[in-house]
Design an enzyme around this catalytic site. Structure first.
Site, PDB file in Angstrom:
ATOM      1  N   CYS A 121       0.822  -1.215   0.000  1.00  0.00           N
ATOM      2  CA  CYS A 121       0.000   0.000   0.000  1.00  0.00           C
ATOM      3  C   CYS A 121       0.854   1.263   0.000  1.00  0.00           C
ATOM      4  O   CYS A 121       0.658   2.165  -0.822  1.00  0.00           O
ATOM      5  CB  CYS A 121      -0.941  -0.003   1.201  1.00  0.00           C
ATOM      6  SG  CYS A 121      -0.105  -0.289   2.791  1.00  0.00           S
ATOM      7  N   HIS A 129      -2.475   5.046   6.912  1.00  0.00           N
ATOM      8  CA  HIS A 129      -1.117   5.571   6.996  1.00  0.00           C
ATOM      9  C   HIS A 129      -1.131   7.040   6.557  1.00  0.00           C
ATOM     10  O   HIS A 129      -2.013   7.465   5.805  1.00  0.00           O
ATOM     11  CB  HIS A 129      -0.174   4.817   6.057  1.00  0.00           C
ATOM     12  CG  HIS A 129      -0.170   3.334   6.241  1.00  0.00           C
ATOM     13  ND1 HIS A 129       0.145   2.720   7.428  1.00  0.00           N
ATOM     14  CD2 HIS A 129      -0.433   2.332   5.367  1.00  0.00           C
ATOM     15  CE1 HIS A 129       0.084   1.410   7.285  1.00  0.00           C
ATOM     16  NE2 HIS A 129      -0.271   1.149   6.033  1.00  0.00           N
TER      17      HIS A 129
END
Length: 338
Positions: free
Chosen positions: A140, A220
């Site tokens: 990711c 994140h």
């Protein structure tokens, strides 16, 4: 129509399966796992054909009232490509099985580049994946790095990049099992693995990353300091970034001041699980000072690799030879940046 299998029906696998189902040029033949709890039972509710990885798993599934179509070998015999979404290290062990069945396979970022010999990011290297036997859709965070830096590179603006990653501690549904509380944990090594991972796709990228694990589970967050090849304007940088259809520009002054508010927006948009396939980059926070660029964005680790995986299926099977057409098709089917 290409017949596709999903092995591993977890956080990524369930999303990949749903994404395959809304494509008109590939068919989800079945999903395969060892679990018999609520997770695979949701796949049953979606009328997905269920296959068991092991004999013991098949017994447990049947004991739970799940209709099992067969084992993993049976599933692999019916497909041209398998997307492996199993936990880290398990996928690498499955590779020999896929090779024995002479079928193409896609792994994900938890595995090493060497496991497949090719790493994939749709806007970066789609053409190099055409009709090959295997690839690894990068993680990711690496996907987000490649989307943003490749856009700057296409515009001949990128010299080098230095980024700091604030990493979520664990997946939300597993936060009761571990993670961290009331602390922050820096990764010991600099660069953290994401910079070298991005270079597995584009060896010419001059990028260094550092990472800190923080006590939250939503997403994140990245902060980037990029050295540009020349003094430029904010407008020119934004125009470069906007060449990526998978970067969504958000605005701090519109109330999107945190990862939880961004998540709420995507839930309100009607995305399944509130998924954010795009990199959510703050347009009004982005700043250019001479030949230096500063920006920040949020990454949904459960969703960002899903469109990349669909494009990787098309590339490996040769369904679509034009990467831009595949990206546009995937974007439309998943409602990306619309």
């Amino acid at each position: 129509m290409k017949n596709i299998a999903v092995v591993g029906y977890g956080v990524i696998g369930k999303r990949v399966a749903d994404a395959i189902k809304v494509q008109d040029d590939m068919k989800l033949v079945g999903v395969c796992d060892i679990i018999s709890d609520w997770r695979i039972q949701n796949a049953v509710r979606k009328d997905y054909d269920i296959y068991a990885t092991t004999t013991e798993a098949e017994k447990q599934m049947k004991a739970s009232g799940i209709s099992v179509m067969g084992n993993m070998q049976d599933l692999l015999d019916k497909v041209e490509l398998v997307v492996d979404c199993t936990p880290k290290m398990i996928a690498a062990k499955n590779v020999e099985t896929y090779k024995t069945h002479n079928i193409k396979f896609i792994l994900h970022g938890g595995e090493k580049h060497e496991t497949t010999g090719h790493s994939f990011s749709a806007e970066n290297n789609y053409n190099t994946a055409l009709n090959i036997n295997a690839t690894r859709v990068v993680s990711c965070n690496t996907t987000s790095i490649l989307r943003t830096l490749t856009a700057l590179k296409r515009a001949d603006l990128l010299d080098y990049a230095r980024g700091t990653l604030l990493r979520r501690a664990t997946d939300p549904w597993e936060s009761h099992l571990g993670g961290i509380m009331n602390t922050m944990v820096p990764e010991k090594e600099i660069p953290s693995h994401q910079g070298p991972d991005a270079q597995s796709v584009d060896p010419d990228l001059d990028v260094i990353t550092s990472a800190v694990k923080v006590p939250q589970t939503l997403s994140h967050m990245h902060y980037w300091n990029v050295k540009l090849k020349k003094e430029t304007s904010k407008e020119e940088v934004l125009n470069a970034l906007k060449t990526s259809s998978r970067i969504k520009f958000i605005h701090y002054d519109q109330g999107l001041v945190s990862n939880n508010t961004i998540k709420e927006m995507f839930l309100d948009m009607g995305r399944p699980w509130g998924d954010m396939y795009e990199v959510a980059l703050w347009e009004d926070m982005l700043k250019v000072v001479g030949d230096e660029l500063f920006y920040a964005y949020v990454v949904d680790n459960q969703a960002i690799v899903i469109p990349e995986t669909i494009d990787a299926i098309r590339a490996l099977t040769g369904i679509e030879m034009d990467g831009n057409k595949s990206i546009a098709k995937t974007n439309k089917s998943l409602g990306i940046n619309q």
